[in-house]
Design a protein around this motif. Structure first.
Motif, PDB file in Angstrom:
ATOM      1  N   MET A   1       0.850  -1.201   0.000  1.00  0.00           N
ATOM      2  CA  MET A   1       0.000   0.000   0.000  1.00  0.00           C
ATOM      3  C   MET A   1       0.879   1.243   0.000  1.00  0.00           C
ATOM      4  SD  MET A   1      -3.358  -0.533   0.336  1.00  0.00           S
ATOM      5  CE  MET A   1      -4.464   0.078   1.593  1.00  0.00           C
ATOM      6  N   LYS A   2       0.606   2.119  -0.947  1.00  0.00           N
ATOM      7  CA  LYS A   2       1.281   3.420  -0.973  1.00  0.00           C
ATOM      8  C   LYS A   2       0.178   4.476  -0.917  1.00  0.00           C
ATOM      9  CE  LYS A   2       5.408   1.944  -3.394  1.00  0.00           C
ATOM     10  NZ  LYS A   2       5.293   0.817  -4.315  1.00  0.00           N
ATOM     11  N   LEU A   3       0.170   5.224   0.198  1.00  0.00           N
ATOM     12  CA  LEU A   3      -0.969   6.104   0.470  1.00  0.00           C
ATOM     13  C   LEU A   3      -0.519   7.539   0.710  1.00  0.00           C
ATOM     14  CD1 LEU A   3      -2.664   3.764   3.131  1.00  0.00           C
ATOM     15  CD2 LEU A   3      -3.210   3.890   0.690  1.00  0.00           C
ATOM     16  N   ILE A   4      -1.438   8.463   0.458  1.00  0.00           N
ATOM     17  CA  ILE A   4      -1.194   9.876   0.755  1.00  0.00           C
ATOM     18  C   ILE A   4      -2.322  10.375   1.654  1.00  0.00           C
ATOM     19  CG2 ILE A   4      -1.183  12.222  -0.203  1.00  0.00           C
ATOM     20  CD1 ILE A   4       0.051  11.092  -2.750  1.00  0.00           C
ATOM     21  N   LEU A   5      -1.954  11.037   2.762  1.00  0.00           N
ATOM     22  CA  LEU A   5      -2.938  11.723   3.598  1.00  0.00           C
ATOM     23  C   LEU A   5      -2.889  13.192   3.246  1.00  0.00           C
ATOM     24  CD1 LEU A   5      -2.677  10.445   7.290  1.00  0.00           C
ATOM     25  CD2 LEU A   5      -4.709  10.466   5.850  1.00  0.00           C
ATOM     26  N   LEU A   6      -3.995  13.717   2.768  1.00  0.00           N
ATOM     27  CA  LEU A   6      -4.044  15.104   2.306  1.00  0.00           C
ATOM     28  C   LEU A   6      -5.018  15.875   3.182  1.00  0.00           C
ATOM     29  CD1 LEU A   6      -3.285  17.063  -0.065  1.00  0.00           C
ATOM     30  CD2 LEU A   6      -5.252  16.139  -1.290  1.00  0.00           C
ATOM     31  N   GLY A   7      -4.575  17.033   3.676  1.00  0.00           N
ATOM     32  CA  GLY A   7      -5.497  17.830   4.489  1.00  0.00           C
ATOM     33  C   GLY A   7      -4.780  18.999   5.100  1.00  0.00           C
ATOM     34  N   PRO A   8      -5.518  19.979   5.606  1.00  0.00           N
ATOM     35  CA  PRO A   8      -4.898  21.161   6.192  1.00  0.00           C
ATOM     36  C   PRO A   8      -4.106  20.825   7.454  1.00  0.00           C
ATOM     37  CG  PRO A   8      -7.268  21.143   6.607  1.00  0.00           C
ATOM     38  CD  PRO A   8      -6.990  20.002   5.682  1.00  0.00           C
ATOM     39  N   PHE A  81       4.126   2.586   2.208  1.00  0.00           N
ATOM     40  CA  PHE A  81       4.294   3.739   3.097  1.00  0.00           C
ATOM     41  C   PHE A  81       3.081   4.657   3.002  1.00  0.00           C
ATOM     42  CE2 PHE A  81       6.810   4.129  -0.816  1.00  0.00           C
ATOM     43  CZ  PHE A  81       6.127   5.170  -1.456  1.00  0.00           C
ATOM     44  N   LEU A  82       3.017   5.524   3.990  1.00  0.00           N
ATOM     45  CA  LEU A  82       1.946   6.519   4.038  1.00  0.00           C
ATOM     46  C   LEU A  82       2.599   7.893   4.090  1.00  0.00           C
ATOM     47  CD1 LEU A  82      -1.071   7.353   4.707  1.00  0.00           C
ATOM     48  CD2 LEU A  82      -0.375   7.199   7.088  1.00  0.00           C
ATOM     49  N   PHE A  83       2.376   8.705   3.073  1.00  0.00           N
ATOM     50  CA  PHE A  83       2.874  10.080   3.086  1.00  0.00           C
ATOM     51  C   PHE A  83       1.942  10.927   3.943  1.00  0.00           C
ATOM     52  CE2 PHE A  83       4.817   9.518  -1.402  1.00  0.00           C
ATOM     53  CZ  PHE A  83       6.075   9.245  -0.884  1.00  0.00           C
ATOM     54  N   ALA A  99       8.839  10.253 -10.612  1.00  0.00           N
ATOM     55  CA  ALA A  99       9.699   9.200 -10.046  1.00  0.00           C
ATOM     56  C   ALA A  99       9.078   7.811 -10.234  1.00  0.00           C
ATOM     57  CB  ALA A  99       9.942   9.475  -8.567  1.00  0.00           C
ATOM     58  N   GLY A 100       7.846   7.764 -10.765  1.00  0.00           N
ATOM     59  CA  GLY A 100       7.200   6.467 -11.034  1.00  0.00           C
ATOM     60  C   GLY A 100       6.648   5.792  -9.790  1.00  0.00           C
ATOM     61  N   VAL A 101       6.418   6.576  -8.723  1.00  0.00           N
ATOM     62  CA  VAL A 101       5.838   5.989  -7.502  1.00  0.00           C
ATOM     63  C   VAL A 101       4.340   5.792  -7.739  1.00  0.00           C
ATOM     64  CG1 VAL A 101       5.411   6.352  -5.041  1.00  0.00           C
ATOM     65  CG2 VAL A 101       7.521   7.215  -6.072  1.00  0.00           C
ATOM     66  N   LYS A 102       3.886   4.543  -7.623  1.00  0.00           N
ATOM     67  CA  LYS A 102       2.479   4.268  -7.908  1.00  0.00           C
ATOM     68  C   LYS A 102       1.648   4.351  -6.626  1.00  0.00           C
ATOM     69  CE  LYS A 102      -0.872   1.433 -10.040  1.00  0.00           C
ATOM     70  NZ  LYS A 102      -1.717   2.058  -9.032  1.00  0.00           N
ATOM     71  N   ILE A 103       0.898   5.431  -6.516  1.00  0.00           N
ATOM     72  CA  ILE A 103       0.079   5.659  -5.320  1.00  0.00           C
ATOM     73  C   ILE A 103      -1.229   4.863  -5.453  1.00  0.00           C
ATOM     74  CG2 ILE A 103      -1.195   7.440  -4.023  1.00  0.00           C
ATOM     75  CD1 ILE A 103       1.884   7.707  -3.793  1.00  0.00           C
ATOM     76  N   ASP A 104      -1.594   4.124  -4.381  1.00  0.00           N
ATOM     77  CA  ASP A 104      -2.848   3.359  -4.404  1.00  0.00           C
ATOM     78  C   ASP A 104      -4.048   4.228  -4.060  1.00  0.00           C
ATOM     79  OD1 ASP A 104      -1.886   0.554  -4.850  1.00  0.00           O
ATOM     80  OD2 ASP A 104      -0.685   1.099  -3.099  1.00  0.00           O
ATOM     81  N   VAL A 177      -4.923  22.753  -4.180  1.00  0.00           N
ATOM     82  CA  VAL A 177      -4.989  22.422  -5.602  1.00  0.00           C
ATOM     83  C   VAL A 177      -4.760  20.911  -5.841  1.00  0.00           C
ATOM     84  CG1 VAL A 177      -2.533  22.941  -5.941  1.00  0.00           C
ATOM     85  CG2 VAL A 177      -4.074  23.168  -7.852  1.00  0.00           C
ATOM     86  N   LEU A 178      -4.135  20.253  -4.868  1.00  0.00           N
ATOM     87  CA  LEU A 178      -3.854  18.820  -5.033  1.00  0.00           C
ATOM     88  C   LEU A 178      -5.117  17.956  -4.978  1.00  0.00           C
ATOM     89  CD1 LEU A 178      -0.525  18.345  -3.038  1.00  0.00           C
ATOM     90  CD2 LEU A 178      -0.869  18.874  -5.439  1.00  0.00           C
ATOM     91  N   LYS A 179      -6.181  18.490  -4.400  1.00  0.00           N
ATOM     92  CA  LYS A 179      -7.451  17.736  -4.387  1.00  0.00           C
ATOM     93  C   LYS A 179      -7.869  17.481  -5.838  1.00  0.00           C
ATOM     94  CE  LYS A 179      -9.501  20.226  -0.509  1.00  0.00           C
ATOM     95  NZ  LYS A 179     -10.721  20.971  -0.173  1.00  0.00           N
ATOM     96  N   ASP A 180      -7.860  18.535  -6.628  1.00  0.00           N
ATOM     97  CA  ASP A 180      -8.253  18.443  -8.027  1.00  0.00           C
ATOM     98  C   ASP A 180      -7.250  17.576  -8.814  1.00  0.00           C
ATOM     99  OD1 ASP A 180      -9.999  19.340 -10.083  1.00  0.00           O
ATOM    100  OD2 ASP A 180      -8.330  20.520 -10.863  1.00  0.00           O
ATOM    101  N   TYR A 181      -5.975  17.791  -8.511  1.00  0.00           N
ATOM    102  CA  TYR A 181      -4.904  17.045  -9.204  1.00  0.00           C
ATOM    103  C   TYR A 181      -5.118  15.532  -9.025  1.00  0.00           C
ATOM    104  CZ  TYR A 181      -0.169  15.308 -10.151  1.00  0.00           C
ATOM    105  OH  TYR A 181       0.910  14.605 -10.642  1.00  0.00           O
ATOM    106  N   TYR A 182      -5.358  15.095  -7.772  1.00  0.00           N
ATOM    107  CA  TYR A 182      -5.471  13.646  -7.534  1.00  0.00           C
ATOM    108  C   TYR A 182      -6.830  13.087  -7.971  1.00  0.00           C
ATOM    109  CZ  TYR A 182      -0.876  13.240  -5.517  1.00  0.00           C
ATOM    110  OH  TYR A 182       0.493  13.225  -5.360  1.00  0.00           O
ATOM    111  N   GLN A 183      -7.868  13.916  -7.932  1.00  0.00           N
ATOM    112  CA  GLN A 183      -9.161  13.402  -8.444  1.00  0.00           C
ATOM    113  C   GLN A 183      -9.074  13.150  -9.940  1.00  0.00           C
ATOM    114  OE1 GLN A 183     -12.833  15.160  -6.652  1.00  0.00           O
ATOM    115  NE2 GLN A 183     -11.386  16.161  -5.320  1.00  0.00           N
ATOM    116  N   LYS A 184      -8.387  14.061 -10.648  1.00  0.00           N
ATOM    117  CA  LYS A 184      -8.224  13.872 -12.099  1.00  0.00           C
ATOM    118  C   LYS A 184      -7.311  12.681 -12.372  1.00  0.00           C
ATOM    119  CE  LYS A 184      -9.216  18.453 -13.838  1.00  0.00           C
ATOM    120  NZ  LYS A 184      -8.667  19.804 -13.737  1.00  0.00           N
ATOM    121  N   LEU A 185      -6.244  12.560 -11.603  1.00  0.00           N
ATOM    122  CA  LEU A 185      -5.310  11.442 -11.777  1.00  0.00           C
ATOM    123  C   LEU A 185      -6.026  10.122 -11.506  1.00  0.00           C
ATOM    124  CD1 LEU A 185      -2.247  11.204 -12.399  1.00  0.00           C
ATOM    125  CD2 LEU A 185      -1.893  10.922  -9.953  1.00  0.00           C
ATOM    126  N   GLY A 186      -6.938  10.152 -10.526  1.00  0.00           N
ATOM    127  CA  GLY A 186      -7.707   8.955 -10.184  1.00  0.00           C
ATOM    128  C   GLY A 186      -8.496   8.448 -11.378  1.00  0.00           C
TER     129      GLY A 186
END
Ligand code: AP5
Length: 217
Positions: A1-8, A81-83, A99-104, A177-186
């Protein structure tokens, strides 16, 4: 699992990171913790980061990307890992892609600004472990002492109200802005985007996050 926690700042990323990494046996990569360790060690990176952090400003993208790239190459990250607190700018997110890191999955934790100020001004941490408490929402068993070691808890220098407001400004300007970036990437490349209401009590957020992650595992 490669995860990102996004938030203020103060959304509860560190709090939930603890539960997620325990559940999935993955490493927490907190750029904030890494920078504070560099400051404590008096390293060149720490010297460059200290005044920026204390003013609520971001550390430079190149420094952060190099730090994270080296960290995830370590053997203990092989299982995933969890970012936590990274990426925080478009440039950092693009560097992850390049870098080719594949985020789940990206877990977005939404909390209103007014709650953030209240959460961070009441936060206490155990510096050696990063364990986090809150005077009201998650008090230690003995006031001012870590539950496990009994050592003193401290308040972070950037948890003063004026600095919290600067951190929130930086989040809205550079990170949101990363909310939009990752929703589109999704949609394009199958990264799961999980939006969680971070203003619920800690246990309710935990349940929502772990349930959503169990479905994608
Ligand atoms: P960093 O350490 O990452 O700080 P942050 O993102 O501002 O987040 P925090 O650690 O303050 O909050 P959190 O979301 O983890 O919340 P927590 O779980 O503790 O970064 C610090 C600085 O380093 C940055 O400002 C920047 O200068 C620099 N930096 C770091 N990464 C960088 C990068 N990638 N690029 C550039 N610069 C970078 O919870 C907060 C409080 O609320 C606690 O007291 C907790 O007990 C309580 N709480 C948690 N959840 C709940 C809940 N559901 N209900 C009620 N209370 C709750």
């Amino acid at each position: 699992m490669k995860l990102i926690l996004l938030g203020p700042p103060g959304a509860g990323k560190g709090t939930q990171a603890h539960f997620i990494t325990e559940q999935f046996k993955i490493k927490q990569i907190s750029t904030g913790d890494m920078l504070r360790a560099a400051i404590a060690a008096g390293s060149e990176l720490g010297k460059q980061a200290q005044s920026l952090i204390n003013a609520g400003k971001f550390v430079g993208d190149d420094l952060i990307v190099n730090l994270v790239t080296a960290r995830i190459a370590a053997p203990d990250c092989a299982n995933g890992f969890l970012f936590d607190g990274f990426p925080r700018t478009l440039a950092q997110a693009e560097a992850v892609q390049k870098a080719g890191v594949k985020i789940d999955a990206v877990i977005e934790m939404a909390v209103p600004d007014a709650d953030i100020v209240q959460r961070l001004s009441g936060r206490f941490i155990h510096p050696a472990s990063g364990r986090t408490y809150h005077v009201k929402h998650h008090p230690p068993r003995v006031a001012g002492k870590d539950d496990l070691t009994g050592e003193d808890l401290i308040q972070r220098p950037d948890d003063h109200e004026d600095v919290i407001r600067e951190r929130l400004k930086a989040y809205h300007k550079m990170t949101e802005v990363l909310k939009d970036y990752y929703q589109k990437l999704g949609k394009k490349s199958g990264v799961h985007y999980l939006a969680v209401d971070g203003s619920q009590p800690i246990d309710a957020v935990k349940k929502e996050v772990l349930t959503a992650l169990a479905k994608i595992k």
